[in-house]
Write a protein that holds these residues in place. Sequence first.
Motif, mmCIF file in Angstrom:
data_model
loop_
_atom_site.group_PDB
_atom_site.id
_atom_site.type_symbol
_atom_site.label_atom_id
_atom_site.label_comp_id
_atom_site.label_asym_id
_atom_site.label_seq_id
_atom_site.Cartn_x
_atom_site.Cartn_y
_atom_site.Cartn_z
ATOM 1 N N SER A 1 0.824 -1.225 0.000
ATOM 2 C CA SER A 1 0.000 0.000 0.000
ATOM 3 C C SER A 1 0.846 1.258 0.000
ATOM 4 O O SER A 1 0.511 2.248 0.656
ATOM 5 N N VAL B 1 6.304 -5.203 9.230
ATOM 6 C CA VAL B 1 6.165 -3.779 8.936
ATOM 7 C C VAL B 1 7.018 -3.462 7.721
ATOM 8 O O VAL B 1 8.133 -3.977 7.571
ATOM 9 N N ASN C 1 8.073 2.085 3.565
ATOM 10 C CA ASN C 1 7.718 2.564 2.229
ATOM 11 C C ASN C 1 8.438 3.892 1.978
ATOM 12 O O ASN C 1 7.935 4.972 2.292
ATOM 13 N N GLU D 1 6.445 6.496 4.831
ATOM 14 C CA GLU D 1 5.583 5.901 5.849
ATOM 15 C C GLU D 1 6.078 4.505 6.223
ATOM 16 O O GLU D 1 6.852 3.875 5.504
ATOM 17 N N ARG E 1 4.105 0.932 7.368
ATOM 18 C CA ARG E 1 2.798 0.272 7.480
ATOM 19 C C ARG E 1 2.980 -1.129 8.054
ATOM 20 O O ARG E 1 3.975 -1.798 7.782
ATOM 21 N N SER E 2 1.988 -1.564 8.829
ATOM 22 C CA SER E 2 2.048 -2.886 9.452
ATOM 23 C C SER E 2 0.982 -3.797 8.857
ATOM 24 O O SER E 2 -0.122 -3.346 8.509
ATOM 25 N N MET F 1 -3.713 -5.152 6.262
ATOM 26 C CA MET F 1 -3.076 -3.979 6.851
ATOM 27 C C MET F 1 -3.701 -3.681 8.205
ATOM 28 O O MET F 1 -4.922 -3.741 8.368
ATOM 29 N N ASN G 1 -3.482 -0.996 11.788
ATOM 30 C CA ASN G 1 -3.013 0.239 12.420
ATOM 31 C C ASN G 1 -2.826 1.370 11.400
ATOM 32 O O ASN G 1 -2.580 1.116 10.215
ATOM 33 N N PRO H 1 -0.998 4.252 9.253
ATOM 34 C CA PRO H 1 0.394 4.374 8.790
ATOM 35 C C PRO H 1 1.154 5.377 9.645
ATOM 36 O O PRO H 1 0.597 6.361 10.137
#
Length: 350
Positions: free
Chosen positions: A291, A308, A311, A316, A318-319, A331, A333, A335
């Motif tokens: 993402s 995680v 990116n 960011e 992301r998890s 995905m 939480n 970002p």
Amino acid sequence: MAEKYVAYVGTYTHETSVGIYVYDVNPDTGLLTEQSVAPINNPSDIINSHDNKFLYSIADEGVAAFKILENGDLEKMNQEWVGGMRGCNLCVDSQNRYLFVAGYHDGRVTMMKLNEDGSINGIADGIFHQGIGKSVADRPLYPHCTCVELTPEEKYLCVVENGLHQIKIYEVDYEAGKLHLADIIRCPMGSAPLKMKFSHDGQYAYVITEMSNEILVYDYHIIGDRPDFENIQTVSLLVGVDEEISTGTNIKFGDDDKYLYASVDGLNAVCMYERNVRSGKIEYFSHNFISGDYPKSFAVLPKDKYFVSLNHDTNEIRSFTIDKKTGHSLMQNPPIKIAKPNSIVIVKIK
């Protein structure tokens, strides 16, 4: 006492980030909560000591040493020049005697002496690689060291040579502080090997390539007091997907080495591979889109419930959940906004 984990994230600091960001990690929810930041110029790669007392970082000025405090925050001790242009990757031996530095820009591998208090004591040895690799897209490739990785018994240092399509194997003389070339693994021309990881049992090595988009699997043994690497498998990073403009970026294990993970730019995914722990061979399992753009690196959190993704181009972290039954990740939480994240290590501090 409850276990506590922290994540250290290195960044490029030419925009709004200022150094190494420290996050409290909840491995049961995949949540990272910012705790502090240690200012330093462009910490593009970081590595923790095996006893988790120290953190070492690339910096514009060379390499820097930090003490890991009781709560996980960082206290800078010192920094030293590496004898060439800025490095891009680090590793440290388990007894914290030497820090090894891969130099992308000048094709240099450097061995830095460490003091007993964890600080850096200057250059012990340094070698500039020479030669020209195969031209790809009308672009000649010159020496670029992109990864340094000690063999499991720590007798040899593997230096991934991205520009020459090789992995140079150096015997490490810990007493004299010297590197001696012992062997060369010649990867397929045009493959551009990038990163290398050994399995937990130390019997197999896995190399992700930047241009051929593959994982090269090697059986590793010491035979007659010499290192021996045998290429037993080559697996595509792009199984089942239609994405020609891609490049492998990183490769890692979680706690469970029955699965191997690889991040792929262009495809913008973290791929999972099932691993036969007896044969060392891997089989494509799934790819999970992150993402965002350019997963420069990633980390599998403790307990293997989440990973995680850093990116880089969309600024960011992301998890995502890890599903070892279906391979489908979700995905989790919000970002985390952070400018140009590059590298991450997870450290257990209690």
